[in-house]
Write a protein that holds these residues in place. Structure first.
Motif, PDB file in Angstrom:
ATOM      1  N   LEU A  85     -15.041 -24.732-105.616  1.00  0.00           N
ATOM      2  CA  LEU A  85     -15.414 -23.407-105.123  1.00  0.00           C
ATOM      3  C   LEU A  85     -15.853 -22.526-106.293  1.00  0.00           C
ATOM      4  N   ASP A  93     -19.170 -15.206 -99.509  1.00  0.00           N
ATOM      5  CA  ASP A  93     -20.349 -15.612-100.281  1.00  0.00           C
ATOM      6  C   ASP A  93     -20.330 -17.092-100.632  1.00  0.00           C
ATOM      7  N   TYR A  96     -21.781 -18.567 -97.685  1.00  0.00           N
ATOM      8  CA  TYR A  96     -23.167 -18.149 -97.478  1.00  0.00           C
ATOM      9  C   TYR A  96     -24.128 -18.910 -98.384  1.00  0.00           C
ATOM     10  N   ARG A 112     -22.635 -18.784 -88.336  1.00  0.00           N
ATOM     11  CA  ARG A 112     -21.714 -19.912 -88.520  1.00  0.00           C
ATOM     12  C   ARG A 112     -20.511 -19.517 -89.364  1.00  0.00           C
ATOM     13  N   GLU A 115     -17.839 -17.991 -87.263  1.00  0.00           N
ATOM     14  CA  GLU A 115     -17.134 -19.027 -86.492  1.00  0.00           C
ATOM     15  C   GLU A 115     -16.189 -19.835 -87.368  1.00  0.00           C
ATOM     16  N   ASP A 118     -13.065 -18.062 -88.614  1.00  0.00           N
ATOM     17  CA  ASP A 118     -12.119 -18.011 -87.522  1.00  0.00           C
ATOM     18  C   ASP A 118     -11.416 -19.364 -87.382  1.00  0.00           C
ATOM     19  N   PHE A 119     -12.207 -20.406 -87.449  1.00  0.00           N
ATOM     20  CA  PHE A 119     -11.655 -21.747 -87.277  1.00  0.00           C
ATOM     21  C   PHE A 119     -10.609 -22.084 -88.344  1.00  0.00           C
ATOM     22  N   GLN A 121      -8.967 -19.886 -90.040  1.00  0.00           N
ATOM     23  CA  GLN A 121      -8.042 -18.752 -90.106  1.00  0.00           C
ATOM     24  C   GLN A 121      -8.114 -17.997 -91.427  1.00  0.00           C
ATOM     25  N   ARG A 145     -16.458 -24.685 -95.790  1.00  0.00           N
ATOM     26  CA  ARG A 145     -17.740 -24.841 -96.471  1.00  0.00           C
ATOM     27  C   ARG A 145     -18.373 -26.191 -96.128  1.00  0.00           C
ATOM     28  N   LEU A 147     -18.248 -27.659 -93.482  1.00  0.00           N
ATOM     29  CA  LEU A 147     -18.683 -27.712 -92.082  1.00  0.00           C
ATOM     30  C   LEU A 147     -19.912 -26.846 -91.822  1.00  0.00           C
ATOM     31  N   ASP A 173      -3.708 -29.797 -88.353  1.00  0.00           N
ATOM     32  CA  ASP A 173      -4.057 -29.249 -87.054  1.00  0.00           C
ATOM     33  C   ASP A 173      -5.561 -28.990 -86.963  1.00  0.00           C
ATOM     34  N   ARG A 174      -6.137 -28.426 -88.032  1.00  0.00           N
ATOM     35  CA  ARG A 174      -7.584 -28.146 -88.025  1.00  0.00           C
ATOM     36  C   ARG A 174      -8.378 -29.450 -87.948  1.00  0.00           C
ATOM     37  N   ARG A 177      -8.439 -30.901 -84.541  1.00  0.00           N
ATOM     38  CA  ARG A 177      -9.396 -30.242 -83.651  1.00  0.00           C
ATOM     39  C   ARG A 177     -10.824 -30.707 -83.913  1.00  0.00           C
ATOM     40  N   LEU A 178     -11.127 -30.939 -85.179  1.00  0.00           N
ATOM     41  CA  LEU A 178     -12.464 -31.445 -85.502  1.00  0.00           C
ATOM     42  C   LEU A 178     -12.683 -32.807 -84.873  1.00  0.00           C
TER      43      LEU A 178
END
Ligand SMILES: Nc1ncnc2c1ncn2[C@@H]1O[C@H](COP(=O)(O)OP(=O)(O)OP(=O)(O)O)[C@@H](O)[C@H]1O
Ligand SMILES: [Mg+2]
Lengths: 304, 276
Positions: A85, A93, A96, A112, A115, A118-119, A121, A145, A147, A173-174, A177-178
């Protein structure tokens, strides 16, 4: 989605990956379980087109990484073992600028990001500098990032290494869901619980080779018994006592701090041990895990 | 707890169509760098030139009672030193932007690795980074030239415009070898070396503050190897309107070849570091 035949990777005269065969079908969560230095990252890097194979054949989306690297990378999500990162930029950013690398229009990237924050958190951290995030948050940001281009395959190299149990569960957990959303997951780990929880299919890797392949349950059934009786004696006694109890189980493993007796009925083993006038300091009966599979296949423990 | 949403428009991610298209995808990255660093840049861009002009051109220049015949056609010391300072400024920007920041992207934050995981290739990364430093240098040198113009040290508008554009080449002739150096070293300790043995001697002995003829016949030849001398001499010919077209061609060729070769090597080096 991915197929490898006799895939190899050498660094100088050291062979990190020694001819592996893998085939990953769409929608599965496919795991590479192995200890440090097994060659997991080397394999991931070849799949991600940032490390040319030294031998064998590799196809991702049916394409050759050597020829179509950029096309493959456009459709992959990559969450590397070490964070990459930009710590001087804020959370927003980071996402972005990354989205723009994929040729996505600005407005769409912005949509995106909302979204994805949020996904994972991190919505309320959007303006926070990466430096100020916890390890778990950084990992989630890296996942967000990866995704941003809505990848068909998400490659995760040790997604939860170094995180505390709670942070690991949030990530699991994330990822779960994916998986439900149909993203193909490719992940490496040296945590057997992670592999058991997340993977539909996995390979056990050791010293550059695949030593077993199957579903987590299938591997346990194939390479271990239903239960394991763990016996703890005084320090240094395990080696000598092993001979006195080895006939009680299908198989026995001697670790420095305990004996593992493999049997379909662990309680019965413990009873039999006691009836021989042996008194272990502690006993435990548990289900077999992938750790036992690994121990059986390689004679070593996964995490040392 | 929300599920993974992949609603909304779904433009397919693509591999870039070409070198420039790929580099342009990094434009927003460099703009975020600008957004975060412009405040520090204001001082170096707008204030530093005044200090130099004042200290070296006006105050020191007041003592320099040189015969204009020894000043390569300049009527005053300020007119002589002005183009030298502009070219040296372009060089300083190259050193500043391509040493520690590059090490950060490679080693500390590893963001080059994130870039290479996307469809972008080392050639795109290098083009974007060099393109950015050229824009930055053109802006900073443009401001510098405007400040100097107020002192009436330039002959023609066309000459100043040409001198301004030439700074793009000057900055590249330094940015490319410095980038190559930064990508080749193991640790940042080596930067002290190129600042002390590279940038500072280059600034002092490349004809910036005095004609290299003053160095004596042997050292004068040595100074001619310095890319900064080529940059300074080229800039000076343009601002003073004393053009020797043969020398112009030599300067442009020297700087151009140096930049092109190091550019190519830098791409290879970056690929070597990132792809293994
Ligand atoms: N660029 C490199 N140059 C030389 N050797 C390397 C390089 N990358 C990896 N290796 C070596 O290859 C072997 C496998 O490394 P790899 O990173 O693939 O293992 P891993 O399974 O990911 O381990 P870990 O759990 O520690 O991440 C190691 O012995 C490592 O030292
Ligand atoms: Mg690894």
């Amino acid at each position: 989605m991915i197929s490898a035949r006799g895939l190899r990777k050498s660094f100088g005269d050291f062979e990190a990956v020694r001819g592996i065969d893998v085939s990953v079908r769409p929608g599965v969560a496919f795991g590479f379980l192995g200890p440090n230095g097994a060659g997991k990252s080397s394999t991931m890097r070849m799949i991600c087109c940032v490390s040319p194979p030294s031998g064998g054949e590799l196809r991702v989306f049916g394409m050759d990484p050597a020829k179509d690297g950029p096309k493959i990378k456009a459709r992959l999500g990559v969450c590397p073992q070490e964070d990459t990162l930009d710590v001087e930029l804020n959370v927003y950013d980071n996402l972005y600028v990354y989205g723009r690398y994929f040729g996505l229009p600005r407005a769409e990237v912005k949509g995106r990001i909302d979204e994805l924050l949020d996904f994972v958190q991190l919505t309320d951290k959007a303006k926070a500098k990466v430096d100020d995030l916890s390890g778990g948050m950084k990992r989630r940001l890296t996942i967000a990032r990866s995704l941003i281009n809505r990848p068909e395959i998400l490659v995760l190299d040790e997604p939860t290494t170094g995180l505390d149990p709670q942070a690991r569960h949030v990530i699991w957990d994330r990822l779960f869901r994916l998986k439900q959303a149909g993203v193909t997951l490719l992940l490496t780990t040296h945590y057997m619980d992670e592999a058991e929880q997340l993977c539909d299919e996995l390979v056990v890797m050791d010293q550059g080779r695949i030593v077993a392949h199957g579903t987590p349950l299938g591997l346990i059934q194939q390479h271990s018994t239903r239960e394991v009786a763990e016996l703890r004696f005084g320090v240094g006694e395990h080696e000598a006592l092993a001979a006195k109890v080895e006939d009680l189980a299908e198989r026995i493993e001697v670790l420095p701090d305990r004996l593992l007796l493999y049997s379909d009925d662990g309680e019965a083993v413990i009873d039999a041990v006691h009836s021989r006038d042996l008194s272990p300091v502690a006993t435990l009966v548990r289900r077999s895990s992938l750790e036992d599979v690994f121990l059986h296949l390689t004679g070593r423990t996964l995490v040392d | 707890m929300t599920d993974y949403a992949d609603s909304g428009p779904a433009t397919a991610p693509t591999a870039p169509a070409g070198l420039v298209a790929g580099a342009l995808r990094m434009g927003d990255y460099w703009l975020t760098v600008l957004a975060r660093t412009w405040k520090g840049g204001v001082i170096t861009t707008f204030v530093t030139p005044f200090f130099y002009v004042l200290a070296l051109g006006v105050l020191l220049g007041g003592f320099v009672d040189a015969d204009p015949a020894t000043l390569e056609g300049a009527s005053t010391y300020l007119a002589f030193v002005a183009p030298g300072m502009v070219a040296a400024h372009a060089m300083t920007i190259a050193f500043a932007d391509l040493t520690y920041p590059v090490m950060g992207m490679l080693k500390w934050q590893r963001i080059y690795y994130s870039m290479i995981a996307s469809p972008l290739a080392p050639s795109h990364i290098v083009l974007a980074q060099l393109g950015w430093v050229v824009l930055r240098a053109l802006f900073a040198c443009g401001v510098f030239l405007l400040v100097l113009a107020a002192f009436g040290v330039f002959e023609t508008v066309a000459g100043v415009l040409a001198a301004w554009l030439v700074q793009g080449l000057v900055v590249l002739a330094f940015a490319t070898p410095v980038l190559l150096f930064s990508l080749s070293i193991k640790g940042e300790e080596s930067f002290a070396l190129i600042f002390r043995l590279g940038m500072i001697p280059l600034t002092l002995f490349s004809g910036t503050f005095f004609p290299i003829g003053n160095l004596g016949p042997v050292l004068e030849k040595v100074a001619m190897v310095s890319p900064l001398w080529h940059g300074v001499d080229l800039t000076r010919m343009l601002t003073l309107g004393e053009l020797d077209w043969g020398m112009v061609a030599i300067h442009v060729a020297y700087l151009g070849v140096l930049a092109a070769v190091c550019w190519w090597l830098a791409i290879r080096k970056l690929a070597e570091r990132l792809v293994s």
